[in-house]
Design a protein around this motif. Structure first.
Motif: not given
Length: 231
Positions: A98-99, A121-127, A133-138, A141-150
């Protein structure tokens, strides 16, 4: 990508302060794609997408982009009842849901579909507000997706401005219903056949010639709509 895929029900821009305590439960399959008929494509997947999908180019607010046709009349014909994909080439944007990413001017923003917010679910940010680590991996992937769309937009823009694409108004009649396409573009094969050798070499060396021919031939994939209608 400027257009938001239809699968997003409540897309919001992700904000580390607003969504500090957000937890996300990732989907178990591709059921979220059941009503999606059009999917934007990244540059790296255009050729593989032409194996199964009708692939065309859209024109929206001056931006040219490739897209795949995955369904008709609110039904994705490439999706099984159990949420699995029928073919082995799944559009890249689906793999990150869903990102996703949304482009405004030259900036990309991470978006999120709020319907997947969940207490278990899994948290995106800690306290402390740092990325988990979950969101870092996400995010990677989104950074590469943006480059690919570009890259897809740059390729499409060059093809359009070079005269390699021409306007297309298309009506397709399938056993599942009719489809009409406006503000779309397709390969200008007649123009390509008249290119001087040096210009043809340049287009070929960039890999664009293969993309143009593959996209042109992919329109035959509308036949799959008739085949899938029988199952």
């Amino acid at each position: 990508m400027k257009a938001i895929m239809k699968a997003f029900n409540r897309a919001v821009a992700l904000d580390s302060s607003i969504h500090r305590n957000l937890k996300v439960k990732m989907p178990e399959n591709y059921s979220f794609m059941k009503n999606v008929e059009i999917v934007p494509l990244t540059y790296s997947e255009i050729l593989s997408a032409t194996m199964y999908y009708p692939v065309m180019f859209g024109l929206q607010e001056g931006v040219v982009f490739p897209f795949a046709v995955t369904g008709i009349n609110g039904k994705n014909i490439f999706l099984k009842e159990n949420g699995e994909w029928k073919v082995d080439t799944v559009p890249n944007v689906c793999k990150h849901y869903p990102f996703g990413v949304f482009k405004e001017v030259d900036e990309y923003t991470i978006i999120f579909d709020e319907i997947y917010a969940s207490e278990d679910g899994q948290r995106l940010f800690d306290d402390e507000g740092n990325e988990t680590e979950f969101f870092f991996t996400i995010k990677q992937g989104l950074t590469e997706l943006a480059r690919d769309f570009h890259d897809a937009e740059e390729c499409s823009k060059e093809l359009f401005e070079g005269g390699y694409l021409k306007p297309l108004n298309l009506e397709v009649d399938t056993k599942l219903g009719k489809m009409q396409f406006h503000n779309t573009l397709m390969a200008n094969i007649e123009y390509l056949s008249k290119l001087q050798p040096e210009k043809l070499y340049t287009v070929n060396s960039k890999g664009y010639l293969l993309i143009l021919h593959a996209h042109y031939l992919s329109l035959r994939n509308f036949k799959l709509f008739d085949i899938f209608a029988e199952f």
